[in-house]
Enzyme design. Structure first.
Site, short mmCIF file in Angstrom:
data_model
loop_
_atom_site.label_atom_id
_atom_site.label_comp_id
_atom_site.label_asym_id
_atom_site.label_seq_id
_atom_site.Cartn_x
_atom_site.Cartn_y
_atom_site.Cartn_z
N ARG A 273 0.85 -1.21 0.00
CA ARG A 273 0.00 0.00 0.00
C ARG A 273 0.87 1.25 0.00
NH1 ARG A 273 -1.05 1.99 5.47
NH2 ARG A 273 -0.23 0.52 7.00
N ILE B 34 3.15 4.35 -0.87
CA ILE B 34 4.28 4.51 -1.79
C ILE B 34 4.78 3.14 -2.25
CG2 ILE B 34 6.68 5.31 -1.93
CD1 ILE B 34 5.90 7.58 0.03
N ASP C 261 5.08 9.55 16.47
CA ASP C 261 5.45 10.94 16.72
C ASP C 261 5.17 11.40 18.14
OD1 ASP C 261 6.03 10.92 14.04
OD2 ASP C 261 4.43 12.28 13.43
N TYR D 38 11.91 9.42 14.26
CA TYR D 38 11.77 9.24 12.80
C TYR D 38 12.88 9.97 12.05
CZ TYR D 38 9.24 9.24 8.27
OH TYR D 38 8.88 9.07 6.95
N ILE E 43 3.81 13.11 0.69
CA ILE E 43 3.12 12.35 -0.35
C ILE E 43 1.73 11.97 0.17
CG2 ILE E 43 3.30 10.32 -1.87
CD1 ILE E 43 5.70 12.30 -2.12
P1 NDP Z 1 2.12 3.71 4.75
O1 NDP Z 1 1.91 3.88 6.22
O2 NDP Z 1 1.03 4.09 3.81
O3 NDP Z 1 2.55 2.17 4.46
C1 NDP Z 1 3.58 1.60 5.20
C2 NDP Z 1 3.89 0.23 4.65
O4 NDP Z 1 4.97 -0.32 5.45
C3 NDP Z 1 2.74 -0.74 4.76
O5 NDP Z 1 2.75 -1.63 3.66
C4 NDP Z 1 3.05 -1.51 6.04
O6 NDP Z 1 2.48 -2.83 6.08
C5 NDP Z 1 4.56 -1.58 5.95
N1 NDP Z 1 5.20 -1.83 7.23
C6 NDP Z 1 5.12 -1.10 8.37
N2 NDP Z 1 5.85 -1.68 9.34
C7 NDP Z 1 6.41 -2.78 8.80
C8 NDP Z 1 7.22 -3.82 9.31
N3 NDP Z 1 7.65 -3.83 10.58
N4 NDP Z 1 7.59 -4.83 8.48
C9 NDP Z 1 7.17 -4.86 7.19
N5 NDP Z 1 6.39 -3.91 6.66
C10 NDP Z 1 6.00 -2.89 7.46
O7 NDP Z 1 3.46 4.49 4.42
P2 NDP Z 1 3.85 5.39 3.15
O8 NDP Z 1 3.52 4.70 1.90
O9 NDP Z 1 3.35 6.75 3.38
O10 NDP Z 1 5.43 5.47 3.34
C11 NDP Z 1 6.32 4.55 2.74
C12 NDP Z 1 7.75 4.95 3.08
O11 NDP Z 1 7.99 6.29 2.64
C13 NDP Z 1 8.03 4.94 4.58
O12 NDP Z 1 9.34 4.51 4.81
C14 NDP Z 1 7.90 6.40 4.97
O13 NDP Z 1 8.63 6.69 6.12
C15 NDP Z 1 8.45 7.06 3.73
N6 NDP Z 1 8.02 8.43 3.56
C16 NDP Z 1 6.69 8.74 3.40
C17 NDP Z 1 6.30 10.05 3.23
C18 NDP Z 1 4.88 10.43 3.01
O14 NDP Z 1 4.62 11.62 2.87
N7 NDP Z 1 3.93 9.50 2.96
C19 NDP Z 1 7.29 11.14 3.22
C20 NDP Z 1 8.64 10.71 3.35
C21 NDP Z 1 8.97 9.40 3.53
P3 NDP Z 1 0.91 -3.04 6.50
O15 NDP Z 1 0.10 -2.59 5.32
O16 NDP Z 1 0.81 -4.50 6.75
O17 NDP Z 1 0.70 -2.20 7.71
#
Ligand code: NDP
Length: 240
Positions: free
Chosen positions: A12, A14, A88, A147, A180
């Site tokens: 899901r 990014i 946070d 973070y 994003i």
């Molecule tokens: P989301 O919260 O939408 O999705 C996070 C994803 O990471 C999910 O698929 C989740 O799985 C998975 N996940 C979380 N914890 C674990 C774990 N312990 N082991 C395996 N998978 C895990 O995040 P985003 O798409 O917004 O963000 C993706 C990346 O981009 C992150 O690293 C975030 O820090 C970074 N980022 C995002 C920004 C933004 O504006 N959105 C900005 C800058 C960086 P599940 O679906 O099962 O929960």
């Protein structure tokens, strides 16, 4: 034969966009996720991309799952360390667990995935590791010492491992997304988000696919001379 790419947190947000774009580029993609089974199932039904559940913060489990993926699909040539969480809070309210969990998953996950896959890439003479950092790891952010430290750590990790991989055809790069429009940002209170958008020169939030297109370039053959770099994709919010 198609190269195998593993995208952590790839079901899901990014990560989903990254999985889809890499599939479109001809990779055999395997998406990892943590626990949101419904979303993962729907993702696999929609895309045909297998989703494998494990916690990337757990060293042993990550290793075993990578061995299993390699046995089922072929050697892992591309890793996108995208899984990330936020806990946070200002420092005086942040618990040690909040600190530890974010370090364990966001930064520890990169180490665990690299330990499981980098030696094979090195032996085969080709590999791509792409780590998803953050604008908040570059610039810092109020209420995010955990973070920001973990994401900043990712940028250091990238530059160090890039030096180890360079002679062996393994590139290691980072992407630092700005804000994003995913679930993670939907959790930010509306008034705070308005103030954030006001600071983005392009005047809007980014889209997940805009990050995925950067990943696709870094994963490509053509990007073989790009290593140890950080690509900022942030609408001009932080020029580094
Ligand atoms: P989301 O919260 O939408 O999705 C996070 C994803 O990471 C999910 O698929 C989740 O799985 C998975 N996940 C979380 N914890 C674990 C774990 N312990 N082991 C395996 N998978 C895990 O995040 P985003 O798409 O917004 O963000 C993706 C990346 O981009 C992150 O690293 C975030 O820090 C970074 N980022 C995002 C920004 C933004 O504006 N959105 C900005 C800058 C960086 P599940 O679906 O099962 O929960």
């Amino acid at each position: 034969m198609a190269r195998v790419a593993v995208v952590t947190g790839g079901t899901r947000g990014i990560g989903e966009a990254i999985s889809l774009v890499l599939q479109e580029q001809g990779f055999t993609v395997v998406a990892n996720y943590a626990g949101n089974v419904e979303k993962a199932k729907a993702f696999t039904e929609r895309t045909g991309i297998p989703a494998v559940r494990w916690d990337v913060g757990d060293h042993e489990t990550t290793f075993h799952n990578c061995v299993d993926i390699a046995a089922r699909f072929g050697p892992i040539d591309v890793v996108v360390n995208n899984a990330g969480v936020t806990r946070d809070g200002v420092l005086h309210k942040m618990s040690f667990d909040d600190w530890n969990e974010v370090m364990r998953i966001n930064l520890g996950g990169c180490f665990n995935m690299a330990k499981a896959t980098f030696p094979g890439m090195r032996d085969r003479g080709w590999g791509r590791i792409i780590n998803i950092g953050s604008i908040n790891g570059q610039a810092g952010q109020y209420g995010q010492v955990n973070y920001a430290a973990a994401k900043s750590g990712i940028h250091g990790f990238t530059k160090a491992l890039a030096q180890e991989g360079a002679k062996f055809g393994v590139t290691v790069n980072a992407i630092a997304p700005g804000y994003i429009d995913t679930d993670m940002v939907a959790a930010v209170p509306a008034p705070v988000l308005e103030k954030i958008v006001a600071k983005i020169p392009v005047g809007r939030l980014g889209h997940a696919e805009e990050i995925a297109r950067g990943v696709a370039f870094l994963a490509s053959e053509e990007a073989g001379f790009v290593t140890g770099s950080t690509m900022s994709i942030n609408g001009g919010q932080h020029m580094y």
